[in-house]
Design an enzyme around this catalytic site. Structure first.
Site, short mmCIF file in Angstrom:
data_model
loop_
_atom_site.label_atom_id
_atom_site.label_comp_id
_atom_site.label_asym_id
_atom_site.label_seq_id
_atom_site.Cartn_x
_atom_site.Cartn_y
_atom_site.Cartn_z
N VAL A 100 39.07 -5.26 7.43
CA VAL A 100 38.23 -4.14 7.00
C VAL A 100 37.61 -3.53 8.24
CG1 VAL A 100 36.22 -3.44 5.63
CG2 VAL A 100 37.74 -5.24 4.77
N CYS A 101 37.62 -2.20 8.30
CA CYS A 101 36.96 -1.49 9.39
C CYS A 101 37.53 -1.93 10.74
CB CYS A 101 35.45 -1.72 9.28
SG CYS A 101 34.41 -0.57 10.18
N THR A 102 36.68 -2.17 11.73
CA THR A 102 37.15 -2.52 13.06
C THR A 102 37.66 -3.96 13.17
OG1 THR A 102 34.86 -2.95 13.69
CG2 THR A 102 35.78 -0.80 14.27
N THR A 120 41.67 1.86 10.28
CA THR A 120 40.41 1.25 10.67
C THR A 120 39.32 2.31 10.53
OG1 THR A 120 39.30 -0.02 12.43
CG2 THR A 120 40.71 1.80 13.14
N GLY A 150 39.92 1.08 5.80
CA GLY A 150 39.13 1.93 6.69
C GLY A 150 37.72 1.41 6.87
#
Length: 228
Positions: A100-102, A120, A150
């Site tokens: 998730v995300c970074t 990301t 993202g």
């Protein structure tokens, strides 16, 4: 049938990257939840929420789904070979390898994004190519058994998507209904495309120090891997 879901939990993790999909997974039938770090000491998230690991890297069982959340704390993980080796070993036996995300950058540093499509957080998409991935502008991207989400809140949608992959759409919809997940945000500024130029500039200014630190770390990672 039960499934083991495991999240890497680390200092300065973005807690919603973790707790959003955690809630979706934990609400699914037969879910076994694991929070994994180097030791069992309580970890402070980026926004101050305290999280307690349930397993260490050494004693974590093989996971069906390994998930790497993001946050400022990701920077320190990109050069941490103990963490990266754990991620590689778990990924080899997991049904789904996710982020998730970074958190996607950790998968990249572990060598798991090469030749893959991924996403990301919008402030980190330029790094994906440096890890050998192709950026896809989407909230959730699936490429084989790799699923990336993202930024931050995308983890909630991602959580439901993974439940559907493992247990079917009906179970995922049951979880969605039980949690009354029916989002209607009060503002339409959740992506760079929607935000005003002034708001986007302000957001970039706020995260500039973290980006500068990350750039130096990724450059060091590139230097180290180029000599291997």
């Amino acid at each position: 049938m039960s499934f083991r879901f495991g999240f890497l939990v680390f200092p300065n993790v973005q807690q919603l990257d973790l707790t959003g999909p955690y809630e979706m997974f934990a609400s699914a039938t037969g879910a076994q939840m694991h929070l994994v770090w180097k030791d069992l000491a309580t970890v402070r998230s980026a926004t101050g929420l305290m999280l307690t690991p349930t397993h260490t890297l050494a004693d974590c069982p093989q996971l069906d789904v390994i998930c790497i959340p993001g946050g400022a704390g990701v920077n320190a993980l990109l050069l941490d070979e103990d963490v990266l080796q754990f991620v590689r070993e778990q990924a080899a036996g997991a049904r789904y390898v996710t982020s998730v995300c970074t958190g996607a950058l950790v998968l990249g540093a572990a060598g798991l994004l090469k030749g893959k499509r991924a996403t990301t957080h919008w402030n980190a998409v330029d790094y994906l190519a440096r890890f050998g991935a192709t950026h896809v502008e989407a909230r959730i991207v699936k490429d084989g058994n790799l699923i990336t989400a993202g930024g931050v809140t995308a983890g909630i949608d991602f959580g439901l998507a993974v439940v559907a992959e493992l247990m079917g759409q009906q179970e995922a919809e049951r979880v969605q209904l039980s949690l009354e997940y029916d989002p209607h945000p009060p503002f339409s500024s959740g992506t760079p495309r929607q935000a005003s130029p002034q708001l986007l500039a302000l957001a970039r200014e706020r995260i500039a120090p973290s980006i500068a630190a990350r750039e130096a770390i990724v450059a060091e990672w590139e230097k180290r891997t180029a000599t291997v």
